[in-house]
Enzyme design. Structure first.
Site, PDB file in Angstrom:
ATOM      1  N   ASP A  71       0.910  -1.079  -0.016  1.00 15.18           N
ATOM      2  CA  ASP A  71       0.077   0.080  -0.026  1.00 15.18           C
ATOM      3  C   ASP A  71       1.048   1.104   0.109  1.00 15.18           C
ATOM      4  OD1 ASP A  71      -2.150   1.852   0.047  1.00 15.18           O
ATOM      5  OD2 ASP A  71      -3.081   0.867   1.878  1.00 15.18           O
TER       6      ASP A  71
HETATM    7  C1  BGC Z   1      -5.037   3.480   0.058  1.00 13.01           C
HETATM    8  C2  BGC Z   1      -5.217   2.539  -1.000  1.00 13.01           C
HETATM    9  C3  BGC Z   1      -4.823   3.334  -2.107  1.00 13.01           C
HETATM   10  C4  BGC Z   1      -3.526   4.132  -2.448  1.00 13.01           C
HETATM   11  C5  BGC Z   1      -3.385   4.696  -3.705  1.00 13.01           C
HETATM   12  C6  BGC Z   1      -3.570   4.393   0.151  1.00 13.01           C
HETATM   13  O1  BGC Z   1      -3.590   5.637   0.961  1.00 13.01           O
HETATM   14  O2  BGC Z   1      -4.882   2.837   1.499  1.00 13.01           O
HETATM   15  O3  BGC Z   1      -6.261   2.072  -0.855  1.00 13.01           O
HETATM   16  O4  BGC Z   1      -5.182   2.418  -3.394  1.00 13.01           O
HETATM   17  O5  BGC Z   1      -3.767   5.079  -1.167  1.00 13.01           O
HETATM   18  O6  BGC Z   1      -4.078   5.841  -3.668  1.00 13.01           O
END
Ligand code: BGC
Length: 771
Positions: free
Chosen positions: A271
């Site tokens: 993530d």
């Molecule tokens: C989130 C993810 C997301 C990623 C990219 C993160 O803060 O937890 O779900 O895909 O950002 O935007």
């Protein structure tokens, strides 16, 4: 001589190719062999974090697809292109405008995950995500960072709206359908957040301490189902720790369970925001760091050089990355149009919302209305209707239909003076509100909000009751990434909202008129204290840009509701056993990293074990406001005597559903199984399968078929680290909800069956709640 020249020519042409092969799907090993250590590390580290400039995600880091969350790095000498990754569950999230062009790049705001799950209809979900995936393809993106599949362990999780359900079988099958739809466009998905990212509070550091049984039966089960059924191209590891280790560094999670037990063959990416131990993550089986930086590349290179990371582990990840790259549209040089059919997709979004909206209450057939009534519409949220949540799950859509428009489009007349009253207040707020920059995640800061409702003076309500036929009250919540919800004024209605319901109900009922509540919310709210005051309750969740039209259609009876709850609505928040250790009263501190100076949220003990949602409420015999799987219809259904036939490895069950009412409708049937007594302590019953009829005319029947394997009947015995299906007689229950079982049959399993798994998550020191 001529022949020799040709042969020499061919040899010299082949030579550079041999030294520097251009990637094809058939020469992955050759390319891997030709790569330097630095190149291998580069492929496993994503592009830099996209900067947010003037509220718009900078295109710099992500090339032509502005607002995409990230990318993988190119290696030109092998013909390896940049690939683009963008959010995220309710539709594609990219910037809607770009500098230097008047062209727009809006995407469709589809219903949120929780509403899709409320449809109990995998075909519908696949249809929605087939349209969604087309936008991914046509806007030049390679992977949609979705679906979000974490379980609704606790109703306050700020991101529950992105996720499906409190039940792993419903979640897993919804996710599988979602992935199939998106990937039918030959673009990828990223099932997330693997695993146990069940709260936003201190999500980067929180250690979810979960027993092997609860993990295997609940928090991993949804991923297992989706991954085995739909083969997502990518998996996103989560921010949090799980049983002492960051998930992105957990070999148990990423290699033993994911690859060895489930046979997963795609890539795992972090993530957004990988941790310092890049080499550990690489060794554990996390193939891609997102977003990435040069330091991370260097860490991998150094670790191989100093022997703390084996090159074989790195090669394994690079091989996975190359297998991913060759599937992408970027690799195929797909000539994307930037012009998906937004009009057609808006219709898909509207139809899906209509099929999934849940009717919770409908006293004396209040709904549907006759049509053409004068409606007094209450709540600021009626005008500021919430299509979806905030954060990475936001979608930059061209418009959102509000409830006034939705009702008018369905043929109702909406009381204009009440609208003027609310509009004046909204204008005043907008004028005075401190302007906060809103980035393309749809929020100025993290988290969601409760829309303040202004009071409507009692005398005005009396007059409105006099001149209108019916009242519609919109209750609004907007949840978002980065913060969990609170109990007062969010899970519970605010005092203002309670007064509004009270006053409007009193005034309208006095003159014999009905009151309908529309819950435009991202997560479960308290209903028991006020539901008896009103005549009907419609739950559209956050239904996407066209959702208010769908609500209008349900009120008018153009659509007969057929959605059912994907989670329990408890009497009180504190009835959930997870409320014992969910940080519900957390107040954001100012010590950085979301840490609260006074409350320790470094770990969360999942002491309730497997007793999540209806599994707990049924075992504890605790009353609920609305049970799991509940939803009303404008018609009625009967279930025939079912059949259950043993197969080589389980059973096939059928039940005939007949529409016994006066209007056409659809019925979702939930197949639960109760295990034989003896052996492990188990829930009263567990969902194992579900199916939904097509549109049944009055009197019409349909046979629904369900297939369940013995493996799906098994529970996880953590003392011996294996799945066990106990011998004996199982009761197969065909439910209209978890609390209403119109038909049942039995299935006999002659002798115990077992399935071994990798040694993972053993010796976790937590005692699960027992019964
Ligand atoms: C989130 C993810 C997301 C990623 C990219 C993160 O803060 O937890 O779900 O895909 O950002 O935007």
């Amino acid at each position: 001589m001529k022949k020799l020249m040709i042969a020499l020519g061919a040899f010299f042409c082949a030579l550079p190719l041999f030294a520097q092969p251009i990637l094809t799907k058939d020469n992955i090993e050759q390319v891997l062999k030709a790569m330097t250590l630095e190149e291998k590390a580069t492929l496993c580290v994503g592009g830099a974090r996209a900067a947010v400039v003037n509220g718009v995600t900078s295109g710099q880091a992500v090339g032509p697809v502005q607002g995409a969350a990230g990318n993988t790095r190119p290696l030109a000498r092998f013909g390896i292109p940049t690939t683009y990754l963008a959010d995220g569950p309710a539709g594609l999230r990219i910037n809607p405008t770009r500098q230097g062009t008047t062209e727009t790049f809006y995407c469709t705001g589809f219903p949120i995950g929780t509403l899709l799950a409320s449809s109990w209809d995998v075909d519908l979900v696949e249809k929605v995500t087939t349209a969604m995936g087309n936008e991914v393809l046509e806007y030049g993106v390679d992977v949609l960072l979705a679906p979000g599949v974490n379980l609704h362990r606790n109703p306050l999780n700020g991101r529950n709206f992105e996720y499906f359900s409190e039940d792993p079988v419903l979640s897993g099958n919804m996710a599988a359908a979602y992935i199939k739809g998106v990937q039918s466009n030959n673009v990828g998905t990223s099932i997330k957040h693997y695993a146990a990212n069940n709260q936003e509070t201190n999500r980067n550091e929180d250690d979810a301490i979960i027993s092997a049984r609860a993990l295997r039966e609940l928090y991993l089960k949804n991923f297992e189902i989706a991954i085995k059924k739909a083969k997502p191209w990518t998996v996103m590891s989560s921010y949090n720790k799980l049983d002492g280790k960051y998930t992105q560094q957990s070999e148990d999670l990423l290699t033993k369970v994911l690859r060895n037990d489930w046979g997963y063959e795609g890539i795992v990416m972090t993530d957004w925001g990988s941790k310092a131990a890049t080499a550990d993550a690489t060794a554990a089986g996390n193939d891609l760091m997102e977003p990435g930086n040069e330091t991370e590349i260097q860490r991998i290179v150094d670790a191989v050089k100093n022997g703390t990371l084996s090159e074989a582990d790195l090669d394994r990840n690079v091989r996975n990355m190359l297998n991913y790259i060759v599937k992408t549209p970027a690799f195929r040089k797909y000539n994307y149009s930037n012009k998906p059919d937004l009009k057609a997709h808006a219709k898909v979004a509207r139809d899906a919302a209509a099929e999934a909206i849940v009717l919770l209450r409908n006293e004396q057939n209040t709904l549907p209305l006759k049509g053409g009534e004068n409606v007094a519409l209450y709540g600021i949220g009626a005008l500021e209707f919430v299509a979806g949540g905030t954060g990475s799950g936001n979608v930059n859509k061209a418009y959102v239909v509000n409830m006034k428009e939705g009702l008018e489009n369905a043929g109702f007349r909406v009381d204009q003076s009440l609208i003027n009253y609310y509009q004046a207040y909204i204008n005043f707020q907008n004028a005075t509100r401190q302007l906060t920059a809103t980035n393309n995640r749809g929020f100025g800061g993290f988290g969601g909000s409760v829309l303040a409702n202004i009071e409507v003076p009692a005398a005005a309500v009396t007059a409105e009751a006099g001149r209108n036929d019916v009242a519609v009250i919109v209750i609004t919540r907007n949840a978002g990434e980065g913060a969990d919800r609170k109990v007062p004024d969010d899970f519970n209605l605010s005092q203002n909202e309670q007064e509004l319901i009270n006053n409007v109900s009193t005034a309208f009922h006095k003159v014999g008129k009905k009151v309908i509540v529309v819950l435009n919310v991202g997560g479960v709210v308290e209903t028991n204290s006020w539901k008896y005051l009103v005549d009907a309750i419609i739950l559209p969740w956050s239904p996407g840009q066209e959702g208010a039209n769908a609500v209008g259609d349900i009120i008018a009876g153009k659509v007969n509701p057929s959605g059912k709850l994907p989670m329990t609505f408890p009497m009180s928040y504190f009835d959930h056993p997870s409320s014992m250790n969910f940080p519900y009263d957390y107040v954001r501190g100012n010590q950085g990293n979301n840490r609260n100076p006074v409350k320790d949220v470094d770990y969360t003990n999942y002491e309730e074990g497997i007793w999540v949602g209806y599994r707990y409420f049924e075992k504890a015999d605790r009353a609920v406001s609305y049970p799991f799987g509940f939803g009303l219809s404008y018609t009625t259904f009967s279930y025939s005597k079912p059949t259950v036939k043993a197969t080589a490895d389980g059973f096939i069950a059928t039940v005939t559903v007949t529409n016994t009412g006066k209007v056409a409708g659809k019925e979702a049937v939930e197949l639960y199984v109760s295990a034989p007594a003896g052996g492990m302590v188990k829930p009263e019953k567990e969902l194992k399968a579900f199916a939904k009829t097509g549109m049944l005319q009055p009197g019409q029947s349909q046979v629904l078929t369900f297939t369940v394997s013995n493996y799906e009947l098994a529970s996880f015995n953590q003392d011996v680290n294996r799945w066990e299906a106990a011998p004996g007689t199982y009761t197969v229950k065909f439910g209209a909800s978890s609390a209403n079982i119109p038909a049942s049959a039995t299935y006999k399993l002659g002798k115990q069956q077992t399935w071994n798994v990798s040694d993972a998550f053993l010796n976790v020191a937590i005692k699960d709640m027992t019964f």
